[in-house]
Enzyme design. Structure first.
Site, PDB file in Angstrom:
ATOM      1  CG  ASP A 300      -2.022   0.986   1.166  1.00  0.00           C
ATOM      2  OD1 ASP A 300      -2.750   0.979   0.163  1.00  0.00           O
ATOM      3  OD2 ASP A 300      -2.181   1.770   2.118  1.00  0.00           O
ATOM      4  CD  GLU A 347      -2.121   2.466  -3.323  1.00  0.00           C
ATOM      5  OE1 GLU A 347      -2.432   3.337  -4.177  1.00  0.00           O
ATOM      6  OE2 GLU A 347      -1.674   2.749  -2.214  1.00  0.00           O
ATOM      7  CG  ASP A 400      -9.317   2.947   1.245  1.00  0.00           C
ATOM      8  OD1 ASP A 400      -9.908   2.617   2.294  1.00  0.00           O
ATOM      9  OD2 ASP A 400      -8.086   3.105   1.183  1.00  0.00           O
TER      10      ASP A 400
END
Length: 506
Positions: A300, A347, A400
């Protein structure tokens, strides 16, 4: 580096373990996880992506964990503990049994009580072979396990206060104080080790079951760790902390048109110079740990390795932050020297500058594309499928974002018009049209949140960033939602788009 371990087209589902059905208030490694693997196989899906499987932190978030290495106790299935004779058959209290949501406030203490009963049963009735397996595992994992078990023991002993508020000898890891504490709290330390042994055993079993059926697991690694964590307590020298043990600067994201104050995450920032002096051994161990649990790792906020937004800890928002260079390629070269080729997904959402793109290219990691973001411009938008390159992973949405159906309902007229034209759909089939577009793209991997497969609205989204609502991270599905149609359609799309390996095509 400049390589990629992703050699064939594949498709799969994003679903966190806690979102599975099950009788004990939250999804776990129990029978429903195996049933979901079977469902994936029937749908010709060969990927199952999870969120971080570490213990949850503030706001029940898996991205603010008290350990970057431990597994979440909430994921330990109780059925194997009953079968082993360590725990009597259990039934969760009715108030903790919502089928559609995890009630963390009720589930966490109830689960903890069951695990403590199971631990007592193990230490009283385990066979010699079971005890030997437990001892051998603890020895193998001691590098992170010992500090984690101590951290959780001291955290509870201090009334769940953060580690910088503990008694100074324990806060500062005085060797004599730690030795004495190990004797005084031996039973509690053993409990935390037992829970992690159960977690690892169950995770390995599920991974083996999935792999045998041609399904690869995708794990998730947050770039940062929580300030109140075993990681920072055990190695404060690796973080930018003051004499009071609190961060002097914290992580976040800069202001942008959608957020004029930016995002102040609050995580402590690494001392990359000190990590480099140790040849990034901590990061190598962290990646190795995740790749023992999953086949692929998504990292991430990858852009933070090129440059990260540094915010003074005293600043109330991210406005006064600044860009600071990250470790760059040297970090991943060091990890690769230890672990070999790295099956990592970068990501790269958000503000991606040339240095970030250059780093990802040099590492040879596939980048992410999110179809839901594609309709805010025109045909040149980089997230529209005709603009992809093969070395990417495409998602309809992420944990998200809103769901595709929820986004459609809230989108402006221009966005909805472009999406309807591009996908040849309307409100009735936008989710399948989006999944089909991802499947038919050149991206090597295509992943869809289960909510999009089921055509669910905004009320079913997993997380709303920047909020601390009880709905975040709590979504669960029920088997009655699936029926036969989703698996049948996914299988057809996987076949038609060449995302079914030869051995799974029959």
């Amino acid at each position: 580096m400049a390589h990629t371990p992703f050699t064939q087209r594949a498709a799969g589902i994003l679903l966190h373990l806690t979102s599975l059905p099950g009788p004990h208030g939250i999804g776990d490694f129990g029978p429903d996880a195996y049933r979901f693997v079977d469902w994936l196989a029937s749908a010709k899906q060969t990927l199952w992506q999870w969120l971080p499987t570490t213990p949850v932190g503030p706001g029940d978030s898996p991205y603010q964990s008290p350990s970057a290495f431990a597994g979440s106790p909430l994921m330990v299935a109780l059925e194997p503990l009953v079968e082993s004779g360590w725990l009597d058959p259990v039934e969760a209290p009715a108030q903790a049994l919502r089928a559609d949501r995890v009630d963390f406030a009720r589930v966490i203490p109830w689960r903890d009580a069951q695990l403590r009963r199971a631990a007592a049963g193990f230490f009283a009735r385990a066979t010699a072979a079971q005890r030997a397996d437990f001892a051998a595992w603890c020895a193998r994992e001691a590098a992170w396990l010992d500090d984690y078990a101590l951290f959780m023991t001291f955290f509870n002993a201090h009334g769940m206060r953060p580690w910088w508020d503990w008694a100074p000898p324990l806060r500062d890891r005085d060797p004599q104080a730690l030795a004495l504490a190990r004797e005084q709290h031996a039973g509690e330390i053993d409990f935390w080790c037992f829970v992690q042994w159960c977690w690892d055993t169950q995770c390995r079993a599920l991974k083996a079951y999935a792999n045998q059926r041609g399904i690869a697991l995708i794990g998730d690694i947050p770039i940062y760790v929580a300030d109140n964590s075993a990681d920072v307590w055990s190695r404060p020298d690796l973080y930018q902390l003051g004499d009071d043990r609190l961060p002097t600067v914290v992580a976040g994201a800069p202001p942008d048109p959608l957020g004029p104050d930016g995002q102040r995450w609050g995580n402590p920032l690494y001392r990359w110079d000190r990590m480099a002096a140790e040849d990034y051994a901590w990061w190598s161990a962290r990646i190795e740990r995740v790749l023992a649990q999953a086949d692929i790792a998504r990292i991430d906020h990858f852009r933070g390795f090129a440059a990260y937004w540094e915010i003074p800890a005293t600043a109330p928002s991210a406005r006064t932050g600044r860009w600071v260079p990250g470790p760059g390629l040297a970090l991943f070269q060091a990890i690769e020297r230890r672990l070999g080729r790295l099956p990592i997904i970068a990501e790269d959402l958000g503000l991606i500058t040339p240095d970030v793109a250059e780093l990802i290219h040099a590492c040879g990691f596939p980048r992410m594309k999110v179809l839901l973001f594609a309709f805010g411009g025109d045909g040149t938008h980089e997230y529209l499928p005709h603009n992809y390159v093969p070395d990417t992973v495409v998602y309809t949405g992420t944990h998200d974002t809103d769901t595709i159906v929820g986004w459609w309902r809230r989108a402006g007229d221009a966005e909805r018009h472009l999406a309807g034209t591009y996908l040849a759909c309307d409100a009735n089939d936008v989710h399948w049209a989006a999944i089909r577009a991802c499947c038919n793209s050149v991206s090597k991997l295509a992943v869809f949140p289960l909510q999009d497969v089921l055509g669910l609205g905004s009320e079913h989204r997993m997380n709303l960033p920047g909020t601390l609502t009880m709905a975040n991270w709590s979504w669960r599905f029920d088997w009655a939602m699936l029926g036969e149609e989703p698996a049948r359609v996914l299988a057809l799309l996987a076949h038609a788009s060449g995302r079914v390996p030869a051995r799974a095509a029959a």
